[in-house]
Design a protein around this motif. Structure first.
Motif, PDB file in Angstrom:
ATOM      1  N   ILE A   1       0.873  -1.177  -0.014  1.00  7.57           N
ATOM      2  CA  ILE A   1      -0.049  -0.067  -0.006  1.00  7.57           C
ATOM      3  C   ILE A   1       0.881   1.186   0.076  1.00  7.57           C
ATOM      4  O   ILE A   1       1.508   1.234   1.034  1.00  7.57           O
ATOM      5  CB  ILE A   1      -0.797   0.103   1.200  1.00  7.57           C
ATOM      6  N   PRO A   2       0.794   2.135  -0.859  1.00 11.26           N
ATOM      7  CA  PRO A   2       1.768   3.208  -1.297  1.00 11.26           C
ATOM      8  C   PRO A   2       1.044   4.469  -0.146  1.00 11.26           C
ATOM      9  O   PRO A   2      -0.204   4.617  -0.435  1.00 11.26           O
ATOM     10  CB  PRO A   2       2.023   3.590  -2.405  1.00 11.26           C
ATOM     11  N   ASP A   3       1.782   5.075   0.556  1.00 14.30           N
ATOM     12  CA  ASP A   3       1.518   6.337   1.245  1.00 14.30           C
ATOM     13  C   ASP A   3       2.388   7.537   0.999  1.00 14.30           C
ATOM     14  O   ASP A   3       3.366   7.682   1.671  1.00 14.30           O
ATOM     15  CB  ASP A   3       1.140   6.010   2.642  1.00 14.30           C
TER      16      ASP A   3
ATOM     17  N   VAL B   1       1.946  -4.742   3.187  1.00 12.22           N
ATOM     18  CA  VAL B   1       3.318  -3.980   3.351  1.00 12.22           C
ATOM     19  C   VAL B   1       2.540  -2.476   3.299  1.00 12.22           C
ATOM     20  O   VAL B   1       1.849  -2.274   2.191  1.00 12.22           O
ATOM     21  CB  VAL B   1       4.399  -4.487   2.451  1.00 12.22           C
ATOM     22  N   VAL B   2       2.786  -1.643   4.052  1.00 12.91           N
ATOM     23  CA  VAL B   2       2.780  -0.206   3.955  1.00 12.91           C
ATOM     24  C   VAL B   2       4.106   0.594   3.648  1.00 12.91           C
ATOM     25  O   VAL B   2       4.951   0.358   4.432  1.00 12.91           O
ATOM     26  CB  VAL B   2       2.161   0.438   5.010  1.00 12.91           C
ATOM     27  N   LEU B   3       3.988   1.092   2.360  1.00 18.10           N
ATOM     28  CA  LEU B   3       5.198   2.032   1.966  1.00 18.10           C
ATOM     29  C   LEU B   3       4.833   3.554   2.188  1.00 18.10           C
ATOM     30  O   LEU B   3       3.853   3.943   1.709  1.00 18.10           O
ATOM     31  CB  LEU B   3       5.574   1.807   0.656  1.00 18.10           C
ATOM     32  N   HIS B   4       5.736   4.138   3.006  1.00 14.81           N
ATOM     33  CA  HIS B   4       5.366   5.545   3.612  1.00 14.81           C
ATOM     34  C   HIS B   4       6.560   6.476   3.110  1.00 14.81           C
ATOM     35  O   HIS B   4       7.567   6.131   3.496  1.00 14.81           O
ATOM     36  CB  HIS B   4       5.252   5.491   5.026  1.00 14.81           C
TER      37      HIS B   4
ATOM     38  N   ASN C   1      14.469  16.730   3.982  1.00 14.89           N
ATOM     39  CA  ASN C   1      14.972  15.377   4.650  1.00 14.89           C
ATOM     40  C   ASN C   1      13.817  14.677   4.369  1.00 14.89           C
ATOM     41  O   ASN C   1      12.580  14.682   4.754  1.00 14.89           O
ATOM     42  CB  ASN C   1      14.805  15.825   6.124  1.00 14.89           C
ATOM     43  N   CYS C   2      14.009  13.490   3.460  1.00 19.62           N
ATOM     44  CA  CYS C   2      13.107  12.423   3.265  1.00 19.62           C
ATOM     45  C   CYS C   2      13.333  11.085   3.950  1.00 19.62           C
ATOM     46  O   CYS C   2      14.438  10.758   4.396  1.00 19.62           O
ATOM     47  CB  CYS C   2      13.398  12.068   1.703  1.00 19.62           C
ATOM     48  N   ARG C   3      12.220  10.516   3.987  1.00 19.56           N
ATOM     49  CA  ARG C   3      11.993   9.361   4.884  1.00 19.56           C
ATOM     50  C   ARG C   3      11.105   8.404   4.073  1.00 19.56           C
ATOM     51  O   ARG C   3      10.103   8.633   3.580  1.00 19.56           O
ATOM     52  CB  ARG C   3      11.522   9.477   6.359  1.00 19.56           C
ATOM     53  N   LEU C   4      11.721   7.234   3.946  1.00 21.45           N
ATOM     54  CA  LEU C   4      11.130   6.164   3.101  1.00 21.45           C
ATOM     55  C   LEU C   4      10.806   4.902   4.091  1.00 21.45           C
ATOM     56  O   LEU C   4      11.975   4.341   4.475  1.00 21.45           O
ATOM     57  CB  LEU C   4      11.882   5.510   1.931  1.00 21.45           C
ATOM     58  N   LYS C   5       9.669   4.575   4.532  1.00 20.76           N
ATOM     59  CA  LYS C   5       9.544   3.374   5.546  1.00 20.76           C
ATOM     60  C   LYS C   5       8.746   2.547   4.951  1.00 20.76           C
ATOM     61  O   LYS C   5       7.846   2.705   4.340  1.00 20.76           O
ATOM     62  CB  LYS C   5       8.838   4.329   6.854  1.00 20.76           C
ATOM     63  N   LEU C   6       8.998   1.042   5.132  1.00 20.45           N
ATOM     64  CA  LEU C   6       8.163   0.046   4.938  1.00 20.45           C
ATOM     65  C   LEU C   6       7.799  -0.674   5.920  1.00 20.45           C
ATOM     66  O   LEU C   6       8.829  -1.384   6.766  1.00 20.45           O
ATOM     67  CB  LEU C   6       9.061  -0.762   3.744  1.00 20.45           C
ATOM     68  N   THR C   7       6.723  -0.749   6.268  1.00 22.12           N
ATOM     69  CA  THR C   7       6.066  -1.506   7.714  1.00 22.12           C
ATOM     70  C   THR C   7       5.375  -2.669   7.191  1.00 22.12           C
ATOM     71  O   THR C   7       4.536  -2.624   6.331  1.00 22.12           O
ATOM     72  CB  THR C   7       5.550  -0.454   8.403  1.00 22.12           C
ATOM     73  N   CYS C   8       5.534  -3.950   7.970  1.00 23.64           N
ATOM     74  CA  CYS C   8       4.808  -5.184   7.570  1.00 23.64           C
ATOM     75  C   CYS C   8       4.268  -5.765   9.063  1.00 23.64           C
ATOM     76  O   CYS C   8       5.191  -5.677   9.911  1.00 23.64           O
ATOM     77  CB  CYS C   8       5.554  -6.119   6.759  1.00 23.64           C
ATOM     78  N   GLY C   9       3.011  -5.957   9.204  1.00 24.12           N
ATOM     79  CA  GLY C   9       2.540  -6.736  10.559  1.00 24.12           C
ATOM     80  C   GLY C   9       3.211  -8.300  10.514  1.00 24.12           C
ATOM     81  O   GLY C   9       3.294  -8.727   9.397  1.00 24.12           O
ATOM     82  N   ARG C  10       3.205  -8.816  11.522  1.00 22.81           N
ATOM     83  CA  ARG C  10       3.743 -10.356  11.728  1.00 22.81           C
ATOM     84  C   ARG C  10       2.838 -10.667  13.031  1.00 22.81           C
ATOM     85  O   ARG C  10       2.342  -9.977  13.969  1.00 22.81           O
ATOM     86  CB  ARG C  10       5.132 -10.405  11.781  1.00 22.81           C
ATOM     87  N   ASP C  11       2.764 -12.068  12.997  1.00 24.64           N
ATOM     88  CA  ASP C  11       2.089 -12.671  14.082  1.00 24.64           C
ATOM     89  C   ASP C  11       2.839 -12.901  15.438  1.00 24.64           C
ATOM     90  O   ASP C  11       2.387 -13.734  16.379  1.00 24.64           O
ATOM     91  CB  ASP C  11       1.361 -14.156  13.575  1.00 24.64           C
ATOM     92  N   GLY C  12       4.042 -12.709  15.544  1.00 25.79           N
ATOM     93  CA  GLY C  12       4.898 -12.662  16.879  1.00 25.79           C
ATOM     94  C   GLY C  12       5.576 -14.055  16.855  1.00 25.79           C
ATOM     95  O   GLY C  12       6.194 -14.452  17.851  1.00 25.79           O
ATOM     96  N   THR C  13       5.429 -14.783  15.749  1.00 25.46           N
ATOM     97  CA  THR C  13       6.111 -16.220  15.827  1.00 25.46           C
ATOM     98  C   THR C  13       7.162 -16.369  14.807  1.00 25.46           C
ATOM     99  O   THR C  13       7.731 -17.412  14.559  1.00 25.46           O
ATOM    100  CB  THR C  13       5.098 -17.393  15.590  1.00 25.46           C
ATOM    101  N   GLY C  14       7.346 -15.235  14.193  1.00 23.30           N
ATOM    102  CA  GLY C  14       8.307 -15.164  13.004  1.00 23.30           C
ATOM    103  C   GLY C  14       9.596 -15.082  13.175  1.00 23.30           C
ATOM    104  O   GLY C  14      10.633 -14.762  12.348  1.00 23.30           O
TER     105      GLY C  14
END
Length: 542
Positions: free
Chosen positions: A431-433, A467-470, A477-490
């Motif tokens: 998902i791009p933001d 995956v969220v691309l922000h 000053n630029c910031r490129l962040k990629l965030t993904c959730g996980r179930d805690g067992t990875g």
């Protein structure tokens, strides 16, 4: 002769002007100090009212947080303040009690951002100008934070004081009948004066308090007024002292009136001669040049000045020659720029085609390899080549050669990742933001490869989280962040050696730094920080 007359009269004219100017400046300084002294006396009176109100409000909030609006008003009554209303707000900014106007109970405060500032730790807010919701008159509004016994934010207490009543008190204390004392609120509205309703906004603009000068205003009725404005210790509130302007002195004017007339006569004669010889023809040149600029068509100037003096004809001939050369040179440059733009697009097109050929060869090679490890390596290489081809396709469609629109670039990158991961038909996606704006074209390929490698780390095949691309920027000053959730067992989500090398290499290529936040059990984030200078690309002609 005319020039000699002007030179002889000039010293006398300058001396008279300097004398008149110095006397005028001295009179203005004396006048300013007189009005400022009156303003300082009234300033101390208003400041005393405000200080007493702030102190009483601070003591009430420190003593107890359970006072009702009636109890607060009763405690404030002994101070003889121009108090109009007392209001209490809860932690959400909702009115819980009001001394005047029961209908406002249960409604939110007029400026909810005040409550947000209180919640973040601001102890007191004081502003002027907003009209009371109950009485409708302009007022000073003071807001004080309330804390519960544990020190948490529990609401606030607000007091409003009528600016009309404060202005009336100032008028009663004014000894001079000719001076007008009033208050000025944001917007320039004057409170407490029946002579003028407002002042220009630039008089009370930011930085106007540093300009120590007298303002002049001519009302609709009555004489011209000299005005001095003094900022009070409340946001947006000014104290105004106005007094009729004294009669203008004419002694300084008479001192150099005769030299001025002689000087003007000499200049008039010189101007007539200059107009006949030079200015008339210069005006014709200016009009013709303006016509050529508006129509973008070159017309020879020499025929227009055929009856002008020889010097003007030579100027026209030189202008025609220069314009002809510039027109030819400009045409050549325009053609060269168009060809260069087409060549750049052709380069991007050929690079994209060559990468497509490499991609096809890698796919064919992968199908014929018997070992799964070799097939996986070729698949990764194919994905990287496909990403570079997608980026070059985006550069091909950009209007500027040196920049690429961030929104177009990251949308193309996200679409390519979705296609490579097989998310196009599934429920998962990237998902791009993205905040729009230009980026250097040299950064396009490293950014695309960085996103591809980062998504490979964030998104194992057995995970189904989006995956969220922000992407945003703040003054370069630029910031490129990629965030993904996980179930805690990875696991801890550690970066392997090859991925770390790729991410670090692409970050260094654009002069940035990369960091990974994998401490959370439900989320992992990869962030790339880099700097982009201000860009103002020039659009090339089509």
């Amino acid at each position: 002769m005319i020039s000699a007359m002007a030179v002889v009269l000039s010293p006398l004219l300058i001396m008279g002007a300097m004398n008149a100017w110095s006397e005028q400046q001295f009179s203005q300084r004396i006048r300013f100090h007189e009005l400022q002294q009156t303003a300082q006396d009234r300033f101390r009176q208003v400041d005393t009212i405000l200080v007493r109100t702030r102190t009483a409000l601070r003591m009430i909030t420190a003593e107890s947080a359970d006072f009702s609006c009636s109890e607060i008003t009763h405690r404030m009554a002994v101070l003889d303040l121009p108090l109009r209303n007392t209001v209490r707000f809860d932690a959400d900014g909702i009115v819980t009690c009001s001394e005047i106007g029961e209908g406002v109970v249960g409604t939110p405060m007029s400026q909810l951002e005040w409550n947000d500032r209180m919640r973040k730790g601001v102890e007191a807010i004081e502003t002027s100008g907003p009209r009371s919701r109950v009485l409708g008159d302009p007022s000073i509004f003071m807001l004080r934070r309330l804390n519960d016994p544990q020190g948490n934010f529990a609401g606030s207490i607000g007091l409003s004081m009528s600016l009309v009543d404060i202005a009336a008190r100032l008028a009663e204390a004014t000894e001079s009948s000719s001076a007008t004392i009033a208050l000025v609120v944001p917007g320039g509205e004057v409170i407490g004066s029946n002579i003028m309703a407002g002042v220009p906004m630039e008089w009370i603009s930011e930085g106007a308090s540093l300009n120590r000068r007298i303002h002049h205003l001519t009302p609709d009725q009555g004489p011209a007024m000299d005005i001095v404005l003094l900022p009070l210790r409340t946001e947006g509130l000014w104290l105004m002292v106005a007094s009729p302007s004294p009669p203008q002195r004419v002694e300084g004017t008479l001192a150099f009136l005769v030299p001025i007339l002689a000087y003007l006569a000499a200049l008039l004669a010189a101007s007539w001669i200059a107009d006949a010889m030079v200015l008339r023809w210069l005006e014709r040149i200016r009009i013709r040049i303006q016509d050529m600029r508006s129509s973008a068509r070159y017309m020879p100037l020499t025929p227009e000045l055929s009856r002008a003096p020889r010097e003007m004809q030579q100027v026209a001939e030189a202008f025609d020659d220069l314009t002809s050369r510039i027109t030819t040179h400009e045409s050549d440059m325009q053609r060269a720029l168009v060809q260069m733009k087409a060549a750049f697009r052709e380069v991007h097109h050929r690079v994209k085609n060559n990468l497509q050929v490499m991609l096809s060869m890698l796919k064919l090679q992968g199908r014929g390899e018997p070992l799964p490890e070799t097939q996986a390596a070729l698949k990764v290489a194919a994905h990287r080549v496909a990403m570079m081809a997608a980026v070059h396709h985006t550069l091909l469609n950009e209007g500027n050669l040196d920049t690429v629109e961030a929104l177009d670039l990251f949308n193309a990158i996200c679409n390519q990742v979705d296609e490579q991961k097989g998310w196009v038909e599934g429920g998962r996606s990237i998902i791009p933001d993205v905040s729009p704006g230009p980026l250097p074209a040299d950064m396009a390929v490293p950014l695309g490869m960085f996103v591809l490698e980062a998504v490979g780390l964030l998104c194992p095949d057995d995970d189904d989280a989006d995956v969220v691309l922000h992407f945003d920027r703040d003054n370069g000053n630029c910031r490129l962040k990629l965030t993904c959730g996980r179930d805690g067992t990875g696991g801890e989500g550690e970066i392997d050696r090859d991925t770390s090398l790729f991410l670090s290499a692409f970050a260094r290529q654009i002069g940035g730094s990369v960091s990974v936040e994998n401490g959370s059990e439900t989320e992992i984030t990869i962030e790339l920080a880099f700097f982009v200078s201000h860009m103002a690309p020039t659009e090339l002609p089509n």
